[in-house]
Enzyme design. Structure first.
Site, PDB file in Angstrom:
ATOM      1  N   HIS A 184      41.633  40.503  47.072  1.00 47.31           N
ATOM      2  CA  HIS A 184      42.928  39.943  46.665  1.00 47.31           C
ATOM      3  C   HIS A 184      43.797  39.876  47.923  1.00 47.31           C
ATOM      4  O   HIS A 184      43.635  40.700  48.836  1.00 47.31           O
ATOM      5  CB  HIS A 184      43.537  40.920  45.647  1.00 47.31           C
ATOM      6  CG  HIS A 184      44.791  40.465  44.987  1.00 47.31           C
ATOM      7  ND1 HIS A 184      46.011  40.519  45.591  1.00 47.31           N
ATOM      8  CD2 HIS A 184      45.007  39.964  43.750  1.00 47.31           C
ATOM      9  CE1 HIS A 184      46.940  40.080  44.761  1.00 47.31           C
ATOM     10  NE2 HIS A 184      46.358  39.729  43.630  1.00 47.31           N
ATOM     11  N   LYS A 196      48.379  46.929  34.870  1.00 45.79           N
ATOM     12  CA  LYS A 196      47.041  46.425  34.531  1.00 45.79           C
ATOM     13  C   LYS A 196      46.266  47.445  33.705  1.00 45.79           C
ATOM     14  O   LYS A 196      45.088  47.275  33.429  1.00 45.79           O
ATOM     15  CB  LYS A 196      46.267  46.092  35.811  1.00 45.79           C
ATOM     16  CG  LYS A 196      46.861  44.900  36.581  1.00 45.79           C
ATOM     17  CD  LYS A 196      46.042  44.601  37.800  1.00 45.79           C
ATOM     18  CE  LYS A 196      46.767  43.732  38.794  1.00 45.79           C
ATOM     19  NZ  LYS A 196      46.901  42.334  38.387  1.00 45.79           N
ATOM     20  N   CYS A 199      45.176  34.618  43.734  1.00 46.23           N
ATOM     21  CA  CYS A 199      45.566  35.369  44.940  1.00 46.23           C
ATOM     22  C   CYS A 199      44.350  35.771  45.762  1.00 46.23           C
ATOM     23  O   CYS A 199      44.305  36.888  46.315  1.00 46.23           O
ATOM     24  CB  CYS A 199      46.380  36.610  44.596  1.00 46.23           C
ATOM     25  SG  CYS A 199      47.938  36.224  43.823  1.00 46.23           S
TER      26      CYS A 199
HETATM   27  N1  PLP Z   1      44.253  43.896  44.071  1.00 43.43           N
HETATM   28  C1  PLP Z   1      43.583  43.350  43.060  1.00 43.43           C
HETATM   29  C2  PLP Z   1      42.091  43.428  43.021  1.00 43.43           C
HETATM   30  C3  PLP Z   1      44.276  42.705  42.035  1.00 43.43           C
HETATM   31  O1  PLP Z   1      43.616  42.151  41.019  1.00 43.43           O
HETATM   32  C4  PLP Z   1      45.697  42.647  42.098  1.00 43.43           C
HETATM   33  C5  PLP Z   1      46.463  41.917  41.084  1.00 43.43           C
HETATM   34  O2  PLP Z   1      45.980  41.033  40.435  1.00 43.43           O
HETATM   35  C6  PLP Z   1      46.342  43.270  43.169  1.00 43.43           C
HETATM   36  C7  PLP Z   1      45.590  43.878  44.141  1.00 43.43           C
HETATM   37  C8  PLP Z   1      47.826  43.293  43.254  1.00 43.43           C
HETATM   38  O3  PLP Z   1      48.341  44.040  42.209  1.00 43.43           O
HETATM   39  P1  PLP Z   1      49.924  44.119  41.930  1.00 43.43           P
HETATM   40  O4  PLP Z   1      50.407  42.710  41.877  1.00 43.43           O
HETATM   41  O5  PLP Z   1      50.017  44.819  40.623  1.00 43.43           O
HETATM   42  O6  PLP Z   1      50.515  44.889  43.036  1.00 43.43           O
END
Ligand code: PLP
Length: 409
Positions: A126, A229, A367
Site C-alpha cells: 500500500h 479495519k 492506494c
Molecule cells: N496498509 C494496508 C495494507 C492497507 O490496506 C491500508 C488501508 O487500506 C493502509 C496501510 C493504510 O491504512 P489507514 O488508511 O487506516 O492508515
C-alpha cells in the site's frame, strides 16, 4: 464468552448500518478492506465515554481524569494481550497504520538509516508502506529495494534473499496485500531478515480482523494496524514494537505528554510508550478499539477464518463463470478479498453500475499504483469480506457484476 458456532443473522443485528436500502435495493457491503462496519457495542462504548467519562488523560488529579486514564491504559493492555505483546508498554496508540508507518520511517529511520543506506519493501505494498520510506530515502540519498512478485501475486523469496545480502537497514512488508489478498509468509521472511540482523516491520492493516496475530511467535520487531479495519472507530490504531527498539528510538512528534522535564535550554522525554504519544490522544476511539477487540475475541477465531475463507472460495467460483473475468492476485494463500478486471470494461464503470444495484465494492488502484502498473491495468474491482457477509450477498453481487458487464460490453 465464546459462541459455539457463527450465527450470522445474530451478528448482522449488531451492525444496524447493514440493514438499509440504497437506491431501493438492500445494501451489500463488500468494501470491508477499506473499512469495516462497527458493531453496536463499539458505537455504544464510544458514546458512553462522551456521555459519562470524557476527560483529558494523564493530566488531571480529579476523578474523571483518573477514570479516563485508567480506561485508556486498560485499552492498551487489551490490545497488547490480543496480539500477545510482552507488555502493554509495547503498544503505542496512533491514528492508524499510516501514522504508525510514518512514525517508523521518521523515528526508526533516524535511528538506523544513514546516507546511502537501503530499505526493503515489497512490490505489493500500500502507498502507506512505500511513500514514507521513499521520501525518507530521498532525504538520506538512500535506495528503496523492492522484493519482486510473480503474476500470481506471490513474492519471490530468492530475490528477497538477494536484497537482504545488500545489507538494508529495515525491512517493511505487508502481512496481507490489500489489492491481491496474498497472505505473505511473514514468519519465514522475518526469520530470513533476522539472520542478517535486520529489523522487520509488518503492515497488519488487512490482517488484524481476519487472523490470529501473535507478535512473539512471529518475532516481528514492529507490527502496525488500523482500528477501523477491525470493527473499531476511525482515528485509532497502533504500533507494536519490541521494547528494546522503542527505547532506543527518538520521539516522532513533540509537545505535551511526551516530555519529562522542559526548559528553554533543554527537554527530556517521557518513557515508552508516552514518548511517542504527543498531544491529546483519541481516548474515546481507543476505548472503542478495546471493545472491538473483545468483540472479535467473543468468537471462535478459527471458525471466523474458515467462514471468511469459504466466502472467498464461493465468490471466486461464482465469478469465474463470467465472460472475460481475470482475477488479479491468485496466490495459493489469500485472505479476505478478491480483485478482478473484466476484459474491455473499466473497473470504475463496473463499480458505478453495481453500486446502483445496491452493491458497494471498491474500484481503482486501492492506494497501490505500482501493483496496477505491474499488471498493466488502471485498477481493479475489489470485493472484500467480513464475518457478517453471506453467500446470499455474494449471489446478489455476482448477478450484479454479470448484468453490469452485459450492459457495458
Ligand atoms: N496498509 C494496508 C495494507 C492497507 O490496506 C491500508 C488501508 O487500506 C493502509 C496501510 C493504510 O491504512 P489507514 O488508511 O487506516 O492508515
Amino acid at each position: 464468552m465464546i459462541l459455539n458456532h457463527l450465527d450470522i443473522d445474530k451478528i448482522r443485528k449488531q451492525f444496524p448500518v447493514l440493514d438499509q436500502q440504497v437506491y431501493g435495493k438492500p445494501l451489500v457491503y463488500f468494501d470491508n478492506a477499506a473499512t469495516t462496519q462497527k458493531p453496536l457495542c463499539v458505537i455504544e462504548r464510544e458514546r458512553d465515554y462522551y456521555l459519562h467519562e470524557n476527560c483529558n488523560i494523564h493530566r488531571g488529579v480529579h476523578y474523571l481524569s483518573q477514570m479516563a486514564t485508567e480506561a485508556y491504559e486498560n485499552a492498551r493492555k487489551t490490545v497488547a494481550q490480543f496480539i500477545n505483546a510482552r507488555q502493554p508498554q509495547e503498544i503505542v496508540f496512533t491514528r492508524g497504520t499510516t501514522e504508525s508507518l510514518n512514525l517508523l520511517a521518521t523515528s526508526l529511520g533516524q535511528l538506523l538509516v544513514g546516507e546511502g543506506d537501503k530499505v526493503v519493501v515489497s512490490a505489493m505494498e500500500h502507498h502507506s508502506n512505500m511513500v514514507p520510506w521513499q521520501q525518507m530515502l530521498f532525504r538520506s540519498k538512500g535506495e528503496l529495494l523492492v522484493i519482486r512478485m510473480d503474476k500470481n501475486g506471490v513474492l519471490d523469496l530468492n530475490h528477497y534473499e538477494e536484497l537482504l545480502k545488500q545489507k538494508p537497514k529495515i525491512v517493511s512488508i505487508a502481512h496481507i496485500s490489500n489489492t491481491l489478498g496474498t497472505v505473505n509468509p511473514i514468519k519465514e521472511m522475518i526469520a530470513m531478515a533476522h539472520k542478517y540482523d535486520i529489523p522487520v516491520i509488518i503492515d497488519g492493516a488487512q490482517s488484524m480482523a481476519h487472523q490470529v496475530i501473535d507478535v512473539q511467535d512471529l518475532d516481528c520487531d514492529f507490527y502496525v494496524f488500523s482500528g477501523h479495519k477491525m470493527y473499531a472507530p476511525m482515528g485509532i490504531g497502533g504500533l507494536y514494537g519490541k521494547m528494546e527498539w522503542l527505547e532506543k528510538m527518538p520521539p516522532y512528534q513533540f509537545g505535551g505528554e511526551m516530555v519529562d522535564k522542559v526548559s528553554f535550554e533543554k527537554t527530556t522525554f517521557n518513557k515508552v510508550p508516552f514518548k511517542f504519544e504527543a498531544g491529546t490522544p483519541n481516548v474515546g476511539a481507543a476505548l472503542g478499539l478495546e471493545t472491538a477487540v473483545k468483540f472479535i475475541q467473543s468468537f471462535d477465531r478459527q471458525e471466523v477464518e474458515a467462514y471468511e475463507d469459504e466466502l472467498l472460495r464461493y465468490a471466486t467460483e461464482q465469478l469465474s463463470g463470467i465472460e472475460g473475468m481475470r482475477f488479479i492476485g491468485q496466490a495459493p494463500k489469500r485472505n479476505g478479498l478478491i480483485s478482478f478486471v473484466i476484459d474491455g470494461i473499466h473497473p470504475y464503470d463496473l463499480g458505478t453500475i453495481i453500486d446502483k444495484m445496491g452493491v458497494a465494492v471498491r474500484t481503482g488502484h486501492h492506494c497501490a499504483e505500482p501493483v496496477m502498473t505491474f499488471f498493466g491495468i488502471p485498477g481493479t474491482v475489489r470485493a472484500s469480506f467480513a464475518m457478517y457477509n453471506t453467500k446470499e450477498e455474494i449471489d446478489v453481487f455476482v448477478k450484479a457484476v454479470e448484468r453490469a458487464a452485459n450492459m457495458l460490453r
